[in-house]
Design a protein around this motif. Structure first.
Motif, PDB file in Angstrom:
ATOM      1  N   ALA A 199      -2.983  23.462   7.103  1.00 58.39           N
ATOM      2  CA  ALA A 199      -2.328  23.982   5.740  1.00 58.39           C
ATOM      3  C   ALA A 199      -0.881  23.585   5.799  1.00 58.39           C
ATOM      4  N   ARG A 200      -0.578  23.450   4.482  1.00 63.59           N
ATOM      5  CA  ARG A 200       1.012  23.635   4.485  1.00 63.59           C
ATOM      6  C   ARG A 200       1.350  24.978   3.865  1.00 63.59           C
ATOM      7  N   SER A 201       2.417  25.709   4.587  1.00 60.28           N
ATOM      8  CA  SER A 201       2.269  27.031   4.080  1.00 60.28           C
ATOM      9  C   SER A 201       3.893  27.347   3.489  1.00 60.28           C
ATOM     10  N   ALA A 257       2.066  14.760  15.483  1.00 59.65           N
ATOM     11  CA  ALA A 257       0.564  13.876  15.093  1.00 59.65           C
ATOM     12  C   ALA A 257       0.864  13.711  13.506  1.00 59.65           C
ATOM     13  N   THR A 258       0.909  12.579  13.119  1.00 58.87           N
ATOM     14  CA  THR A 258       0.522  12.082  11.827  1.00 58.87           C
ATOM     15  C   THR A 258       0.571  10.815  11.602  1.00 58.87           C
ATOM     16  N   ILE A 259      -0.181  10.215  10.556  1.00 62.94           N
ATOM     17  CA  ILE A 259      -0.688   9.010  10.501  1.00 62.94           C
ATOM     18  C   ILE A 259       0.528   7.869  10.141  1.00 62.94           C
ATOM     19  N   ASP A 260       1.585   8.643   9.775  1.00 62.68           N
ATOM     20  CA  ASP A 260       2.683   7.930   9.291  1.00 62.68           C
ATOM     21  C   ASP A 260       3.548   7.326  10.318  1.00 62.68           C
ATOM     22  N   ASN A 261       3.356   7.761  11.560  1.00 63.24           N
ATOM     23  CA  ASN A 261       4.421   7.434  12.667  1.00 63.24           C
ATOM     24  C   ASN A 261       6.197   7.385  12.282  1.00 63.24           C
ATOM     25  N   MET A 300      -1.175   4.541   2.543  1.00 59.37           N
ATOM     26  CA  MET A 300      -0.355   5.873   2.934  1.00 59.37           C
ATOM     27  C   MET A 300       0.971   5.743   3.542  1.00 59.37           C
ATOM     28  N   GLY A 301       1.621   6.721   4.256  1.00 60.13           N
ATOM     29  CA  GLY A 301       2.875   6.596   4.799  1.00 60.13           C
ATOM     30  C   GLY A 301       4.171   7.417   4.504  1.00 60.13           C
ATOM     31  N   ARG A 302       3.665   8.077   3.526  1.00 64.33           N
ATOM     32  CA  ARG A 302       4.885   9.028   2.674  1.00 64.33           C
ATOM     33  C   ARG A 302       6.046   8.140   2.395  1.00 64.33           C
ATOM     34  N   ASN A 303       7.104   8.323   3.240  1.00 60.75           N
ATOM     35  CA  ASN A 303       8.489   7.568   2.724  1.00 60.75           C
ATOM     36  C   ASN A 303       8.749   6.568   3.846  1.00 60.75           C
ATOM     37  N   ALA A 306       2.948  -0.031   0.516  1.00 62.12           N
ATOM     38  CA  ALA A 306       3.305   1.306   1.049  1.00 62.12           C
ATOM     39  C   ALA A 306       3.495   2.114   0.041  1.00 62.12           C
ATOM     40  N   GLU A 307       2.593   3.296  -0.005  1.00 62.72           N
ATOM     41  CA  GLU A 307       2.839   4.375  -1.073  1.00 62.72           C
ATOM     42  C   GLU A 307       4.431   4.802  -1.338  1.00 62.72           C
ATOM     43  N   GLY A 308       5.402   4.630  -0.353  1.00 64.80           N
ATOM     44  CA  GLY A 308       6.581   5.018  -0.551  1.00 64.80           C
ATOM     45  C   GLY A 308       7.546   3.970  -1.303  1.00 64.80           C
TER      46      GLY A 308
HETATM   47  O1  F6P Z   1       1.801  12.942   6.126  1.00 62.52           O
HETATM   48  C1  F6P Z   1       0.317  12.234   6.053  1.00 62.52           C
HETATM   49  C2  F6P Z   1      -0.097  11.887   4.788  1.00 62.52           C
HETATM   50  O2  F6P Z   1      -1.140  11.274   4.768  1.00 62.52           O
HETATM   51  C3  F6P Z   1       0.808  10.984   3.745  1.00 62.52           C
HETATM   52  O3  F6P Z   1       0.850   9.632   4.507  1.00 62.52           O
HETATM   53  C4  F6P Z   1       0.557  11.178   2.665  1.00 62.52           C
HETATM   54  O4  F6P Z   1       1.687  10.922   1.743  1.00 62.52           O
HETATM   55  C5  F6P Z   1       0.324  12.551   2.505  1.00 62.52           C
HETATM   56  O5  F6P Z   1       0.166  13.100   3.871  1.00 62.52           O
HETATM   57  C6  F6P Z   1      -0.826  13.104   1.734  1.00 62.52           C
HETATM   58  O6  F6P Z   1      -0.767  14.534   1.665  1.00 62.52           O
HETATM   59  P1  F6P Z   1      -1.971  15.379   1.054  1.00 62.52           P
HETATM   60  O7  F6P Z   1      -2.908  15.710   1.982  1.00 62.52           O
HETATM   61  O8  F6P Z   1      -1.435  16.752   0.536  1.00 62.52           O
HETATM   62  O9  F6P Z   1      -2.662  14.619  -0.083  1.00 62.52           O
END
Ligand code: F6P
Length: 329
Positions: free
Chosen positions: A75-77, A128-132, A173-176, A226-228
């Motif tokens: 979760a994100r709290s 641990a994150t797919i964004d590396n 994905m990849g966030r920023n 990339a989504e960013g």
């Molecule tokens: O940080 C991992 C990630 O999958 C990013 O690549 C993506 O932008 C984000 O989380 C998506 O988050 P959520 O699960 O809140 O949609």
């Protein structure tokens, strides 16, 4: 004298990634081998606030290394961002008699870990994150599996794009960060890859590359976004408006976060999980575990959070050299 560690907690927080389970298993098994009791905190930092926990032992982590997601939920709290929330979390640690917490996640997770360490609770972080996209480590658990998933999907898309002689615009994905997009783009032989680290030059980076590919005799095109950097819908529309093509748009989305972890993710997660508990057992705390040149390193959390990782732009040149548009120039 070193404080004897008797009991630790382990949690996963933020976006899940394949390999988190392998890390949990390694933390539990290593704890057992060090004579340390291990408690699973469910739903990340929020679970610590809510005293949401389960005892973990060799049995309930058996073979979870092959499963995607996280058995501890994540979760994100928002509440943990507040002083009151963190005080509740500290109370849970005291109530459970936790001598430390292993937090598995990304930058947000580590910021939470830093706050907790400032309140006297020892922590260790596992990236641990797919964004590396974590500065202190050249690899984060889940990246390899996510790349493989995206590559498999794009290979399938290519089959149908080739048959219909179409242009495909795929958002990853990849966030920023553009690590996932660039790695995947190289692996699938994309016509063009758009990453946030490079200012968008639509004409040169997309249109000219498509046109050069055409001149080289190619009749289907793969644009990875990339989504960013932008959205696949926007880039698809821009291609349509600019050269009258009718691209097909695919947003890969959360499928990239699932699936059985790759060998690399399982192995790295297991090594990181092992090292995090060994660190506690040997009297070290408040560090992030990372990999540098293949080996495991430990970096103090505050320092780790300040470290920046840059996209390897030389890989961008490799991509250009590989694609037919580069060859056709
Ligand atoms: O940080 C991992 C990630 O999958 C990013 O690549 C993506 O932008 C984000 O989380 C998506 O988050 P959520 O699960 O809140 O949609």
């Amino acid at each position: 004298m070193e404080k004897k560690i008797r009991r630790i907690g382990v949690l996963t927080s933020g976006g899940d990634s394949p390999g988190m389970n392998a890390a949990i298993r390694a933390v539990v098994r290593t704890s057992i081998s060090c004579g340390i009791d291990c408690v699973g905190i469910r739903r990340g930092w929020q679970g610590l606030i809510n005293s949401d926990f389960i005892p973990l032992n060799g049995e309930n982590v058996r073979h979870i290394q092959s499963r995607g997601g996280t058995i501890l939920y994540t979760a994100r709290s928002e509440e943990f961002m507040t002083e009151k929330g963190r005080e509740k979390a500290v109370s849970t640690c005291k109530m459970l008699g936790l001598d430390g917490i292993v937090a598995i996640g990304g930058d947000g997770t580590f910021r939470g870990a830093l706050e907790l360490s400032r309140l006297g609770i020892p922590v260790m972080g596992i990236p641990a994150t797919i964004d590396n996209d974590i500065g202190c480590t050249n690899y984060t658990i889940g990246f390899d599996t996510a790349c493989n998933t995206a590559i498999e999907c794009i290979d399938k898309l290519r089959d149908t794009m080739q048959s219909h002689e179409r242009c495909s615009v795929v958002e990853v994905m990849g966030r920023n960060a553009g690590f996932l997009a660039l790695y995947v783009g190289i692996a699938v032989g994309a016509t063009s890859v758009l990453v946030p680290e490079r200012e968008l030059d639509f004409q040169n980076d997309v249109i000219v590359r498509i046109q050069n590919s055409r001149l080289a005799g190619i009749t289907h095109f793969m644009v990875v976004v990339a989504e960013g950097a932008s959205s696949a819908i926007t880039i698809g529309e821009m291609i349509r408006d600019s050269i009258g093509m009718d691209p097909r748009v695919t947003v890969l989305g959360h499928i990239q976060r699932g699936g059985s972890p790759s060998g690399r993710d399982r192995e790295t997660a297991t090594r990181m999980g092992y090292c995090s508990v060994r660190a506690f057992a040997e009297g070290r705390e408040n560090n992030i575990i990372g990999t540098q040149e293949g080996g495991i390193v430990e970096i103090p959390i505050e320092e780790a959070l300040a470290m920046k990782k840059h996209l390897q732009m030389d890989r961008y040149h490799i991509l250009e050299a590989m694609s037919s548009s580069g060859a056709g120039k």
